[in-house]
Design a protein around this motif. Structure first.
Motif, PDB file in Angstrom:
ATOM      1  N   GLY A  88      46.122 -23.609  36.839  1.00  0.00           N
ATOM      2  CA  GLY A  88      45.813 -21.980  36.592  1.00  0.00           C
ATOM      3  C   GLY A  88      46.762 -20.458  35.614  1.00  0.00           C
ATOM      4  N   ARG A  89      48.547 -21.700  36.630  1.00  0.00           N
ATOM      5  CA  ARG A  89      49.743 -20.911  35.506  1.00  0.00           C
ATOM      6  C   ARG A  89      49.636 -21.314  33.606  1.00  0.00           C
ATOM      7  NH1 ARG A  89      51.292 -21.071  40.460  1.00  0.00           N
ATOM      8  NH2 ARG A  89      52.087 -22.781  39.714  1.00  0.00           N
ATOM      9  N   LEU A  90      49.025 -22.899  33.839  1.00  0.00           N
ATOM     10  CA  LEU A  90      48.695 -23.331  31.983  1.00  0.00           C
ATOM     11  C   LEU A  90      48.129 -22.906  31.805  1.00  0.00           C
ATOM     12  CD1 LEU A  90      50.996 -27.359  34.543  1.00  0.00           C
ATOM     13  CD2 LEU A  90      51.434 -24.891  33.277  1.00  0.00           C
ATOM     14  N   LEU A  91      46.996 -23.260  32.041  1.00  0.00           N
ATOM     15  CA  LEU A  91      45.815 -22.391  31.001  1.00  0.00           C
ATOM     16  C   LEU A  91      45.692 -20.900  30.630  1.00  0.00           C
ATOM     17  CD1 LEU A  91      43.321 -24.977  32.833  1.00  0.00           C
ATOM     18  CD2 LEU A  91      44.302 -25.031  30.664  1.00  0.00           C
ATOM     19  N   ARG A  92      46.011 -19.746  31.507  1.00  0.00           N
ATOM     20  CA  ARG A  92      46.437 -19.028  31.547  1.00  0.00           C
ATOM     21  C   ARG A  92      46.125 -18.828  30.232  1.00  0.00           C
ATOM     22  NH1 ARG A  92      49.459 -16.616  35.209  1.00  0.00           N
ATOM     23  NH2 ARG A  92      47.416 -16.772  36.335  1.00  0.00           N
TER      24      ARG A  92
ATOM     25  N   ASP B 267      37.548 -24.381  27.375  1.00  0.00           N
ATOM     26  CA  ASP B 267      36.877 -25.634  27.058  1.00  0.00           C
ATOM     27  C   ASP B 267      38.414 -26.218  26.676  1.00  0.00           C
ATOM     28  OD1 ASP B 267      37.258 -23.118  25.481  1.00  0.00           O
ATOM     29  OD2 ASP B 267      35.671 -23.894  23.705  1.00  0.00           O
ATOM     30  N   ALA B 268      39.359 -25.874  26.215  1.00  0.00           N
ATOM     31  CA  ALA B 268      40.893 -26.028  25.980  1.00  0.00           C
ATOM     32  C   ALA B 268      41.131 -26.980  26.993  1.00  0.00           C
ATOM     33  CB  ALA B 268      41.623 -25.423  25.687  1.00  0.00           C
ATOM     34  N   GLU B 269      41.026 -26.823  28.417  1.00  0.00           N
ATOM     35  CA  GLU B 269      42.009 -27.674  29.246  1.00  0.00           C
ATOM     36  C   GLU B 269      41.851 -29.185  29.207  1.00  0.00           C
ATOM     37  OE1 GLU B 269      41.494 -29.030  34.047  1.00  0.00           O
ATOM     38  OE2 GLU B 269      39.428 -27.131  33.030  1.00  0.00           O
ATOM     39  N   PRO B 270      40.632 -29.700  28.692  1.00  0.00           N
ATOM     40  CA  PRO B 270      41.099 -31.020  28.122  1.00  0.00           C
ATOM     41  C   PRO B 270      42.182 -31.292  27.132  1.00  0.00           C
ATOM     42  CG  PRO B 270      39.158 -30.972  28.066  1.00  0.00           C
ATOM     43  CD  PRO B 270      39.423 -29.412  27.964  1.00  0.00           C
ATOM     44  N   GLU B 271      42.109 -30.821  26.034  1.00  0.00           N
ATOM     45  CA  GLU B 271      43.340 -30.860  24.837  1.00  0.00           C
ATOM     46  C   GLU B 271      44.332 -30.651  25.954  1.00  0.00           C
ATOM     47  OE1 GLU B 271      44.674 -29.279  21.074  1.00  0.00           O
ATOM     48  OE2 GLU B 271      42.860 -28.855  21.202  1.00  0.00           O
ATOM     49  N   VAL B 272      45.025 -29.635  26.578  1.00  0.00           N
ATOM     50  CA  VAL B 272      45.743 -28.946  27.525  1.00  0.00           C
ATOM     51  C   VAL B 272      46.285 -30.010  27.974  1.00  0.00           C
ATOM     52  CG1 VAL B 272      46.570 -26.587  28.501  1.00  0.00           C
ATOM     53  CG2 VAL B 272      45.317 -26.436  26.233  1.00  0.00           C
ATOM     54  N   ARG B 273      45.530 -29.902  29.056  1.00  0.00           N
ATOM     55  CA  ARG B 273      45.659 -30.923  29.784  1.00  0.00           C
ATOM     56  C   ARG B 273      46.813 -32.535  29.941  1.00  0.00           C
ATOM     57  NH1 ARG B 273      45.032 -35.557  33.304  1.00  0.00           N
ATOM     58  NH2 ARG B 273      44.848 -35.753  35.486  1.00  0.00           N
ATOM     59  N   GLY B 274      46.384 -32.807  28.195  1.00  0.00           N
ATOM     60  CA  GLY B 274      46.343 -34.189  27.456  1.00  0.00           C
ATOM     61  C   GLY B 274      48.046 -33.385  27.102  1.00  0.00           C
ATOM     62  N   LEU B 275      48.115 -32.488  26.715  1.00  0.00           N
ATOM     63  CA  LEU B 275      49.402 -32.191  26.033  1.00  0.00           C
ATOM     64  C   LEU B 275      50.543 -32.697  26.921  1.00  0.00           C
ATOM     65  CD1 LEU B 275      48.750 -29.721  23.447  1.00  0.00           C
ATOM     66  CD2 LEU B 275      49.194 -32.242  22.877  1.00  0.00           C
ATOM     67  N   PHE B 276      49.771 -31.829  28.145  1.00  0.00           N
ATOM     68  CA  PHE B 276      51.339 -31.850  29.305  1.00  0.00           C
ATOM     69  C   PHE B 276      51.361 -33.106  29.963  1.00  0.00           C
ATOM     70  CE2 PHE B 276      50.218 -27.823  29.297  1.00  0.00           C
ATOM     71  CZ  PHE B 276      51.526 -26.619  29.871  1.00  0.00           C
ATOM     72  N   ALA B 277      50.625 -33.658  29.933  1.00  0.00           N
ATOM     73  CA  ALA B 277      50.203 -35.769  30.934  1.00  0.00           C
ATOM     74  C   ALA B 277      51.140 -36.253  29.558  1.00  0.00           C
ATOM     75  CB  ALA B 277      48.806 -35.961  30.460  1.00  0.00           C
TER      76      ALA B 277
END
Length: 162
Positions: A116-120, A126-136
């Motif tokens: 939640g805090r990272l996606l805010r 819809d940006a979650e897959p890309e953002v999650r990939g960057l953090f991974a």
């Protein structure tokens, strides 16, 4: 602005802010070579968000321990130019603790806890897959950096560069 982490043999460390400053004066090609060998790591301006991945709470309120040393932790050494950020130093023992923490950490669990805090800042889900990939990817890079650094028995010097 970036947050720069560099592995240093403990015998080479000097307790001199000027010496620490010289550690970060190399050209980008030299830095890129050390990154490729996991001897150096550079985080972009999202370094504070990456810290949230590990601490789960704002870094200034995080309890001590290996997980809180991954990004922003370390003993501060004041920069010779006072308005600039201090350097941060992790001992070889602290580096080993961070490496062990990262080895045992499950990225999916880290992501669920901080999602939640990272996606805010990104607004749309819809940006979650890309953002999650960057953090991974950042998690993998930091894990490789700390694992290699611990294997060599080195310390880490960090600096927020403007």
């Amino acid at each position: 602005m970036c947050f720069h982490l560099r592995a240093v043999p403990p015998s080479a460390l000097r307790n001199s802010p000027t010496w620490f400053q010289r550690l970060f004066e190399d050209d980008w090609d030299t830095v890129r070579e050390r990154i490729g060998r996991h001897r150096e790591e550079v985080l972009d301006r999202r370094y504070g968000e990456v810290e949230l991945l590990y601490s789960g709470i704002p870094p200034n309120h995080a309890p001590g321990g290996p997980r809180t040393h991954v990004v922003l932790g370390g003993r501060p050494v004041l920069h010779p130019d006072p308005p600039l950020q201090p350097f941060l130093v992790l001992t070889a023992a602290q580096v080993s603790g961070v490496a062990e923490y990262l080895k045992a950490a499950d990225f999916d669990d880290l992501w669920r806890h901080a999602r939640g805090r990272l996606l805010r800042p990104y607004g749309a889900t819809d940006a979650e897959p890309e953002v999650r990939g960057l953090f991974a990817a950042t998690h993998r890079d930091l894990s490789a950096f700390y694992t290699q650094t611990a294997r060599y028995g080195d310390a880490v010097v960090k600096w927020l560069m403007a």
